[in-house]
Design a protein around this motif. Structure first.
Motif, PDB file in Angstrom:
ATOM      1  N   LEU A  99     -14.671 -32.231  54.027  1.00 20.24           N
ATOM      2  CA  LEU A  99     -14.610 -33.039  52.814  1.00 20.24           C
ATOM      3  C   LEU A  99     -14.831 -32.125  51.619  1.00 20.24           C
ATOM      4  CD1 LEU A  99     -15.820 -34.901  55.222  1.00 20.24           C
ATOM      5  CD2 LEU A  99     -16.426 -36.461  53.381  1.00 20.24           C
ATOM      6  N   ARG A 100     -13.865 -32.103  50.752  1.00 15.03           N
ATOM      7  CA  ARG A 100     -13.981 -31.281  49.550  1.00 15.03           C
ATOM      8  C   ARG A 100     -13.538 -32.114  48.354  1.00 15.03           C
ATOM      9  NH1 ARG A 100     -11.525 -27.257  51.350  1.00 15.03           N
ATOM     10  NH2 ARG A 100     -13.332 -25.953  51.837  1.00 15.03           N
ATOM     11  N   ASP A 101     -14.408 -32.215  47.346  1.00 14.58           N
ATOM     12  CA  ASP A 101     -14.133 -33.027  46.161  1.00 14.58           C
ATOM     13  C   ASP A 101     -13.895 -34.482  46.560  1.00 14.58           C
ATOM     14  OD1 ASP A 101     -14.243 -30.926  44.150  1.00 14.58           O
ATOM     15  OD2 ASP A 101     -12.402 -30.172  45.069  1.00 14.58           O
ATOM     16  N   VAL A 102     -14.901 -35.051  47.214  1.00 16.89           N
ATOM     17  CA  VAL A 102     -14.838 -36.446  47.671  1.00 16.89           C
ATOM     18  C   VAL A 102     -15.963 -37.229  47.007  1.00 16.89           C
ATOM     19  CG1 VAL A 102     -15.005 -37.987  49.674  1.00 16.89           C
ATOM     20  CG2 VAL A 102     -13.784 -35.795  49.873  1.00 16.89           C
ATOM     21  N   LEU A 136     -10.221 -34.107  53.986  1.00 16.94           N
ATOM     22  CA  LEU A 136     -10.191 -34.977  52.806  1.00 16.94           C
ATOM     23  C   LEU A 136     -10.414 -34.112  51.576  1.00 16.94           C
ATOM     24  CD1 LEU A 136     -11.145 -36.797  55.283  1.00 16.94           C
ATOM     25  CD2 LEU A 136     -12.094 -38.327  53.563  1.00 16.94           C
ATOM     26  N   GLU A 137      -9.460 -34.151  50.660  1.00 17.13           N
ATOM     27  CA  GLU A 137      -9.560 -33.346  49.447  1.00 17.13           C
ATOM     28  C   GLU A 137      -9.165 -34.183  48.237  1.00 17.13           C
ATOM     29  OE1 GLU A 137      -8.103 -28.980  47.733  1.00 17.13           O
ATOM     30  OE2 GLU A 137      -7.489 -29.668  49.714  1.00 17.13           O
ATOM     31  N   ARG A 138     -10.044 -34.244  47.270  1.00 17.33           N
ATOM     32  CA  ARG A 138      -9.853 -35.075  46.076  1.00 17.33           C
ATOM     33  C   ARG A 138      -9.561 -36.517  46.486  1.00 17.33           C
ATOM     34  NH1 ARG A 138      -7.136 -30.458  44.934  1.00 17.33           N
ATOM     35  NH2 ARG A 138      -5.115 -31.482  45.253  1.00 17.33           N
ATOM     36  N   VAL A 139     -10.584 -37.129  47.073  1.00 18.17           N
ATOM     37  CA  VAL A 139     -10.488 -38.515  47.544  1.00 18.17           C
ATOM     38  C   VAL A 139     -11.649 -39.311  46.958  1.00 18.17           C
ATOM     39  CG1 VAL A 139     -10.502 -40.040  49.567  1.00 18.17           C
ATOM     40  CG2 VAL A 139      -9.358 -37.808  49.693  1.00 18.17           C
ATOM     41  N   VAL A 140     -11.373 -40.536  46.507  1.00 19.89           N
ATOM     42  CA  VAL A 140     -12.401 -41.445  46.031  1.00 19.89           C
ATOM     43  C   VAL A 140     -12.379 -42.713  46.878  1.00 19.89           C
ATOM     44  CG1 VAL A 140     -13.158 -42.938  44.144  1.00 19.89           C
ATOM     45  CG2 VAL A 140     -12.421 -40.620  43.652  1.00 19.89           C
ATOM     46  N   PHE A 141     -13.563 -43.068  47.414  1.00 24.50           N
ATOM     47  CA  PHE A 141     -13.751 -44.357  48.063  1.00 24.50           C
ATOM     48  C   PHE A 141     -14.533 -45.218  47.069  1.00 24.50           C
ATOM     49  CE2 PHE A 141     -13.230 -41.377  51.523  1.00 24.50           C
ATOM     50  CZ  PHE A 141     -12.467 -42.063  52.467  1.00 24.50           C
ATOM     51  N   ARG A 142     -13.913 -46.284  46.575  1.00 28.05           N
ATOM     52  CA  ARG A 142     -14.557 -47.080  45.537  1.00 28.05           C
ATOM     53  C   ARG A 142     -14.709 -48.526  46.007  1.00 28.05           C
ATOM     54  NH1 ARG A 142     -11.375 -45.844  41.706  1.00 28.05           N
ATOM     55  NH2 ARG A 142     -12.664 -44.199  40.809  1.00 28.05           N
ATOM     56  N   GLY A 143     -15.961 -48.984  46.096  1.00 24.20           N
ATOM     57  CA  GLY A 143     -16.213 -50.352  46.512  1.00 24.20           C
ATOM     58  C   GLY A 143     -16.006 -50.547  48.008  1.00 24.20           C
ATOM     59  N   ALA A 173     -17.716 -32.933  41.734  1.00 31.36           N
ATOM     60  CA  ALA A 173     -16.480 -33.151  42.483  1.00 31.36           C
ATOM     61  C   ALA A 173     -15.320 -33.367  41.515  1.00 31.36           C
ATOM     62  CB  ALA A 173     -16.633 -34.360  43.399  1.00 31.36           C
ATOM     63  N   ARG A 174     -14.184 -32.842  41.876  1.00 32.43           N
ATOM     64  CA  ARG A 174     -12.961 -33.076  41.103  1.00 32.43           C
ATOM     65  C   ARG A 174     -12.290 -34.335  41.650  1.00 32.43           C
ATOM     66  NH1 ARG A 174      -9.813 -27.638  42.073  1.00 32.43           N
ATOM     67  NH2 ARG A 174     -10.681 -28.045  44.135  1.00 32.43           N
ATOM     68  N   ARG A 175     -12.163 -35.323  40.803  1.00 32.90           N
ATOM     69  CA  ARG A 175     -11.594 -36.588  41.249  1.00 32.90           C
ATOM     70  C   ARG A 175     -10.064 -36.538  41.210  1.00 32.90           C
ATOM     71  NH1 ARG A 175     -15.241 -41.517  40.295  1.00 32.90           N
ATOM     72  NH2 ARG A 175     -17.327 -40.631  40.134  1.00 32.90           N
ATOM     73  N   ALA A 204     -19.754 -31.777  60.242  1.00 37.52           N
ATOM     74  CA  ALA A 204     -18.782 -31.785  59.150  1.00 37.52           C
ATOM     75  C   ALA A 204     -19.161 -30.789  58.064  1.00 37.52           C
ATOM     76  CB  ALA A 204     -18.663 -33.183  58.556  1.00 37.52           C
ATOM     77  N   LEU A 205     -18.174 -30.404  57.269  1.00 35.33           N
ATOM     78  CA  LEU A 205     -18.384 -29.578  56.085  1.00 35.33           C
ATOM     79  C   LEU A 205     -18.187 -30.458  54.867  1.00 35.33           C
ATOM     80  CD1 LEU A 205     -18.686 -26.898  54.511  1.00 35.33           C
ATOM     81  CD2 LEU A 205     -16.214 -26.576  54.795  1.00 35.33           C
ATOM     82  N   LEU A 206     -19.236 -30.568  54.042  1.00 33.18           N
ATOM     83  CA  LEU A 206     -19.167 -31.351  52.818  1.00 33.18           C
ATOM     84  C   LEU A 206     -19.366 -30.413  51.634  1.00 33.18           C
ATOM     85  CD1 LEU A 206     -20.306 -33.302  55.153  1.00 33.18           C
ATOM     86  CD2 LEU A 206     -21.043 -34.767  53.284  1.00 33.18           C
ATOM     87  N   GLU A 207     -18.359 -30.320  50.786  1.00 31.68           N
ATOM     88  CA  GLU A 207     -18.418 -29.452  49.622  1.00 31.68           C
ATOM     89  C   GLU A 207     -18.002 -30.237  48.381  1.00 31.68           C
ATOM     90  OE1 GLU A 207     -16.614 -25.185  47.963  1.00 31.68           O
ATOM     91  OE2 GLU A 207     -16.184 -25.863  49.996  1.00 31.68           O
ATOM     92  N   ARG A 208     -18.857 -30.241  47.374  1.00 28.21           N
ATOM     93  CA  ARG A 208     -18.635 -31.022  46.161  1.00 28.21           C
ATOM     94  C   ARG A 208     -18.346 -32.484  46.529  1.00 28.21           C
ATOM     95  NH1 ARG A 208     -15.715 -26.394  45.120  1.00 28.21           N
ATOM     96  NH2 ARG A 208     -13.733 -27.504  45.337  1.00 28.21           N
ATOM     97  N   VAL A 209     -19.336 -33.095  47.152  1.00 28.70           N
ATOM     98  CA  VAL A 209     -19.253 -34.507  47.543  1.00 28.70           C
ATOM     99  C   VAL A 209     -20.333 -35.270  46.790  1.00 28.70           C
ATOM    100  CG1 VAL A 209     -19.435 -36.150  49.462  1.00 28.70           C
ATOM    101  CG2 VAL A 209     -18.311 -33.933  49.814  1.00 28.70           C
ATOM    102  N   GLU A 210     -19.975 -36.417  46.235  1.00 31.48           N
ATOM    103  CA  GLU A 210     -20.909 -37.214  45.447  1.00 31.48           C
ATOM    104  C   GLU A 210     -21.003 -38.629  46.003  1.00 31.48           C
ATOM    105  OE1 GLU A 210     -19.811 -37.193  41.330  1.00 31.48           O
ATOM    106  OE2 GLU A 210     -19.588 -35.010  41.241  1.00 31.48           O
ATOM    107  N   PHE A 211     -22.224 -39.166  45.951  1.00 27.50           N
ATOM    108  CA  PHE A 211     -22.474 -40.551  46.336  1.00 27.50           C
ATOM    109  C   PHE A 211     -23.038 -41.263  45.110  1.00 27.50           C
ATOM    110  CE2 PHE A 211     -22.634 -37.972  50.124  1.00 27.50           C
ATOM    111  CZ  PHE A 211     -21.967 -38.720  51.072  1.00 27.50           C
TER     112      PHE A 211
END
Length: 215
Positions: free
Chosen positions: A128-131, A108-115, A4-6, A146-153
């Motif tokens: 969701l792309r690059d999330v 959602l494009e180039r989104v980070v949820f942190r904590g 994913a691109r942050r 949903a469509l999830l592309e380049r999503v990281e957990f």
């Protein structure tokens, strides 16, 4: 597997928010918004650009079709926030405490949820792309359709995930600290999981394939 691109959010010098609440189709640009209570506010179609929102209450805030761009949300809190069909692009969400947030149909494009912790997150039919979800707890998130592309957990706890009819492409689940899929395990094509996660999911996969496991 493509990573994913942050987002790289670089906020300009911000102007202090003068209060007054949210307005439908409001335009908020370059503002430092701190500790505001937007409970029940009507901000449908509002645009936030180059903003920092810190410690704001969003209980039952109505923000469908909103656009949140190049912004940082720190410690947002609330139940029932409506962001249906909204756009989040180049956004960081830090230490959220949210429940029942509606993001169905959102982009959602180039989104980070942190904590933080988000309960009952509704992302049905979202794109969701690059999330990246990092170091957070997601309880019963709904990715149905949903469509999830380049999503990281990464270092996340995922409880009772719903992937019904979802489409996954380059989704990396290996970093999840805990992975529990309630529905839609058949939609994992396009994702990568670890060997340990495969073993944990074996009973669910066997049930999906109609395999009887007996000793």
């Amino acid at each position: 597997m493509k990573a994913a691109r942050r987002p790289e959010v670089r906020l300009p010098a911000l102007e202090a928010y003068g209060g007054g609440g949210l307005e439908p189709d409001g335009d908020y640009d370059g503002l430092d918004i701190r500790d505001e209570d937007f409970t029940g506010a009507d901000g449908a179609g509002a645009r936030f650009m180059d903003c920092a929102l810190t410690g704001c209450a969003l209980d039952e805030a109505d923000l469908p079709h909103a656009r949140i761009l190049d912004s940082v949300l720190t410690a947002p809190r609330g139940v029932g926030t409506n962001l249906a069909e909204s756009t989040l692009r180049d956004v960081e969400v830090r230490d959220a405490r949210l429940g029942g947030t509606q993001l169905h149909g959102a982009v959602l494009e180039r989104v980070v949820f942190r904590g933080g912790k988000i309960d009952y997150l509704n992302l049905r039919k979202a794109k969701l792309r690059d999330v990246v979800f990092e170091g957070c707890v997601l309880a019963e998130p709904d990715f149905g359709g949903a469509l999830l592309e380049r999503v990281e957990f990464v270092d996340c706890t995922l409880k009772a995930v719903d992937l019904t009819a979802a489409v996954l492409k380059d989704v990396d689940l290996r970093g999840a600290a805990s992975l529990e899929i309630a529905r839609g395990v058949d939609r994992l094509s396009g994702a990568v999981i670890s060997t340990a996660q495969l073993l944990d999911l074996a009973p669910v996969l066997a049930g999906e394939l109609g395999i009887r496991v007996e000793d």
